[in-house]
Design a protein around this motif. Structure first.
Motif, mmCIF file in Angstrom:
data_model
loop_
_atom_site.group_PDB
_atom_site.id
_atom_site.type_symbol
_atom_site.label_atom_id
_atom_site.label_comp_id
_atom_site.label_asym_id
_atom_site.label_seq_id
_atom_site.Cartn_x
_atom_site.Cartn_y
_atom_site.Cartn_z
ATOM 1 N N GLU A 1 0.843 -1.196 0.000
ATOM 2 C CA GLU A 1 0.000 0.000 0.000
ATOM 3 C C GLU A 1 0.874 1.240 0.000
ATOM 4 O OE1 GLU A 1 -3.165 2.251 3.033
ATOM 5 O OE2 GLU A 1 -2.914 0.077 3.135
ATOM 6 N N ILE A 2 0.401 2.280 -0.678
ATOM 7 C CA ILE A 2 1.124 3.548 -0.700
ATOM 8 C C ILE A 2 0.154 4.679 -0.404
ATOM 9 C CG2 ILE A 2 0.863 3.829 -3.228
ATOM 10 C CD1 ILE A 2 3.742 5.063 -3.148
ATOM 11 N N ASN A 3 0.561 5.572 0.496
ATOM 12 C CA ASN A 3 -0.258 6.721 0.886
ATOM 13 C C ASN A 3 0.477 7.998 0.505
ATOM 14 O OD1 ASN A 3 -1.757 4.722 2.062
ATOM 15 N ND2 ASN A 3 -1.492 5.393 4.150
ATOM 16 N N PHE A 4 -0.182 8.858 -0.248
ATOM 17 C CA PHE A 4 0.396 10.133 -0.656
ATOM 18 C C PHE A 4 -0.170 11.252 0.211
ATOM 19 C CE2 PHE A 4 0.800 7.472 -4.391
ATOM 20 C CZ PHE A 4 2.055 7.792 -4.889
ATOM 21 N N SER A 5 0.664 12.257 0.489
ATOM 22 C CA SER A 5 0.236 13.431 1.251
ATOM 23 C C SER A 5 0.334 14.668 0.379
ATOM 24 C CB SER A 5 1.123 13.617 2.487
ATOM 25 O OG SER A 5 1.091 12.477 3.316
ATOM 26 N N THR A 6 -0.703 15.506 0.432
ATOM 27 C CA THR A 6 -0.669 16.749 -0.334
ATOM 28 C C THR A 6 -1.591 17.778 0.321
ATOM 29 O OG1 THR A 6 -0.748 17.682 -2.570
ATOM 30 C CG2 THR A 6 -2.553 16.210 -1.941
ATOM 31 N N GLY A 7 -1.627 18.958 -0.256
ATOM 32 C CA GLY A 7 -2.421 20.047 0.279
ATOM 33 C C GLY A 7 -1.701 21.362 0.060
ATOM 34 N N ASP A 8 -2.242 22.434 0.568
ATOM 35 C CA ASP A 8 -1.670 23.750 0.314
ATOM 36 C C ASP A 8 -0.238 23.889 0.814
ATOM 37 O OD1 ASP A 8 -4.313 24.212 -0.496
ATOM 38 O OD2 ASP A 8 -4.208 26.313 0.107
ATOM 39 N N GLN A 9 0.104 23.197 1.903
ATOM 40 C CA GLN A 9 1.485 23.231 2.384
ATOM 41 C C GLN A 9 2.404 22.425 1.469
ATOM 42 O OE1 GLN A 9 3.225 24.690 4.902
ATOM 43 N NE2 GLN A 9 1.483 25.891 5.606
ATOM 44 N N HIS A 10 2.004 21.202 1.173
ATOM 45 C CA HIS A 10 2.885 20.316 0.414
ATOM 46 C C HIS A 10 3.120 20.771 -1.032
ATOM 47 C CE1 HIS A 10 2.367 17.406 3.721
ATOM 48 N NE2 HIS A 10 3.457 16.847 3.259
ATOM 49 N N VAL A 11 2.103 21.362 -1.667
ATOM 50 C CA VAL A 11 2.271 21.713 -3.081
ATOM 51 C C VAL A 11 3.259 22.854 -3.273
ATOM 52 C CG1 VAL A 11 -0.003 20.873 -3.769
ATOM 53 C CG2 VAL A 11 0.266 23.265 -3.068
ATOM 54 N N ARG A 12 3.648 23.524 -2.208
ATOM 55 C CA ARG A 12 4.713 24.524 -2.312
ATOM 56 C C ARG A 12 6.037 23.869 -2.679
ATOM 57 N NH1 ARG A 12 4.779 26.342 3.490
ATOM 58 N NH2 ARG A 12 6.592 27.568 2.827
ATOM 59 N N PHE A 13 6.150 22.559 -2.418
ATOM 60 C CA PHE A 13 7.409 21.850 -2.632
ATOM 61 C C PHE A 13 7.281 20.666 -3.596
ATOM 62 C CE2 PHE A 13 7.088 23.593 1.640
ATOM 63 C CZ PHE A 13 8.189 24.439 1.674
ATOM 64 N N VAL A 14 6.091 20.079 -3.660
ATOM 65 C CA VAL A 14 5.867 18.920 -4.542
ATOM 66 C C VAL A 14 4.624 19.201 -5.372
ATOM 67 C CG1 VAL A 14 5.479 16.433 -4.681
ATOM 68 C CG2 VAL A 14 6.847 17.378 -2.799
#
Length: 334
Positions: free
Chosen positions: A102-115
């Motif tokens: 299983e793989i879990n990805f994290s994203t959002g307004d904080q993360h998209v500044r870098f990824v």
């Protein structure tokens, strides 16, 4: 947590991670933790951080070891490595060959500044193509741009959902929390806990059921955000403390057991009935921030110390109902 280092430098990161943090756990200590987990009856090993993929080939070796011992495997990542479809496929091929489930990805307004979100979508596409279970965690903040709905409307997401219609993706949204129990973050209406909704809050399903071996070797009795800031959650050091011994010590702690069956929000509400000066309503959307308050606020700590005996019977009865009634066993460690 192979490392606290991360490719992102999000504000108020729950693990204090950033590119500048260099703390890493030795390979031998991680191998020992995995072997001890298998011997203790754990069901799964999750690799997180920081950014666990910064461990490189060592991560693949640890996944292989986990699978050889009969443990399910999960990776939590920001997806920085998915720099285009080809590189995403290559990376996922390596993970699957090693035995990742299983793989879990994290994203959002904080993360998209870098990824960029496109990397996350490329990583998800490659993961689904190899049959991995995929989950996506999206940060909730006030006035945010990135939401679960906005992601579902992106052409890249529409394409992968059409390409893999029989492989549902689990998308979760979780509040982005301050690391201070006194800071009240702005959240969308209806998200914070108060007297009207606190009864709907359940016990914490992480404490005493998920054990974390952190990048500095410390063993922690949960996987929550901000756990580095709560010394009482540290139950040993993998370099000197057997995992089973640490788990036994944690299970004898009344407050941890109480958090498990009622949750930190309901404990805060209870504390306020003894000390009206304890303010808690409409302060917390993320339960880990409420948990920080339990351990860091002197007034709350004092109330728990002076009055916890009145809850002993309630906690014991709740444990019996949840974990032993009709022959059910406690949830195993993860």
């Amino acid at each position: 947590m192979p490392t606290w280092q991360c490719t992102a430098a999000c504000d108020a990161c729950g693990t204090h991670s950033s590119p500048a943090v260099r703390t890493r756990l030795s390979t031998s200590d991680m191998q020992a933790a995995i072997r001890q987990a298998a011997e203790a009856g754990y069901e799964a090993v999750g690799f997180t951080g920081g950014e666990a993929t910064l461990a490189g080939r060592v991560l693949l070796e640890l996944i292989e070891l986990s699978k050889s011992l009969g443990l399910a495997t999960r990776l939590v990542t920001n997806g920085h490595w998915a720099r285009g479809p080809d590189r995403a496929r290559t990376k996922i091929d390596d993970f699957v060959s090693a035995g990742l489930d299983e793989i879990n990805f994290s994203t959002g307004d904080q993360h998209v500044r870098f990824v960029p979100l496109q990397r996350v979508l490329d990583g998800m596409y490659a993961s689904l193509a190899r049959g991995l279970r995929v989950a996506l965690m999206v940060e909730i903040t006030d006035r945010r741009r990135v939401t679960a709905e906005s992601i579902r409307e992106m052409p890249g997401y529409v394409a992968l959902s059409r390409r893999f219609p029989d492989s549902p993706i689990s998308i979760y949204e979780s509040p982005w929390m301050p690391l201070s129990p006194k800071e009240v973050a702005p959240y969308p209406d209806g998200l914070t806990v108060n007297a009207r909704n606190v009864a709907q809050r359940s016990g914490c399903d992480s404490i005493l059921t998920t054990t974390t071996v952190q990048a500095d070797g410390s063993i922690t009795a949960c996987c929550g955000l901000g756990m580095q800031d709560i010394p009482e959650l540290r139950i040993g050091d993998i370099r000197v403390t057997p995992l089973s011994q640490a788990d036994r010590a944690a299970s004898e702690d009344f407050l941890k057991r109480w958090i498990r069956v009622e949750g930190p929000e309901r404990i805060l509400a209870w504390a306020a009935t003894h000390d009206p000066d304890i303010e808690w309503e409409n302060m917390y959307a993320h339960r880990c921030q409420a948990c920080l308050r339990l351990y860091q606020d002197p007034a709350v700590r004092r109330t728990i110390r002076d009055h916890h005996q009145e809850k002993a019977a309630d906690v014991a009865f709740a444990e019996w109902l949840l974990y032993h009634y009709a022959g059910a066993d406690p949830a195993g460690p993860d």
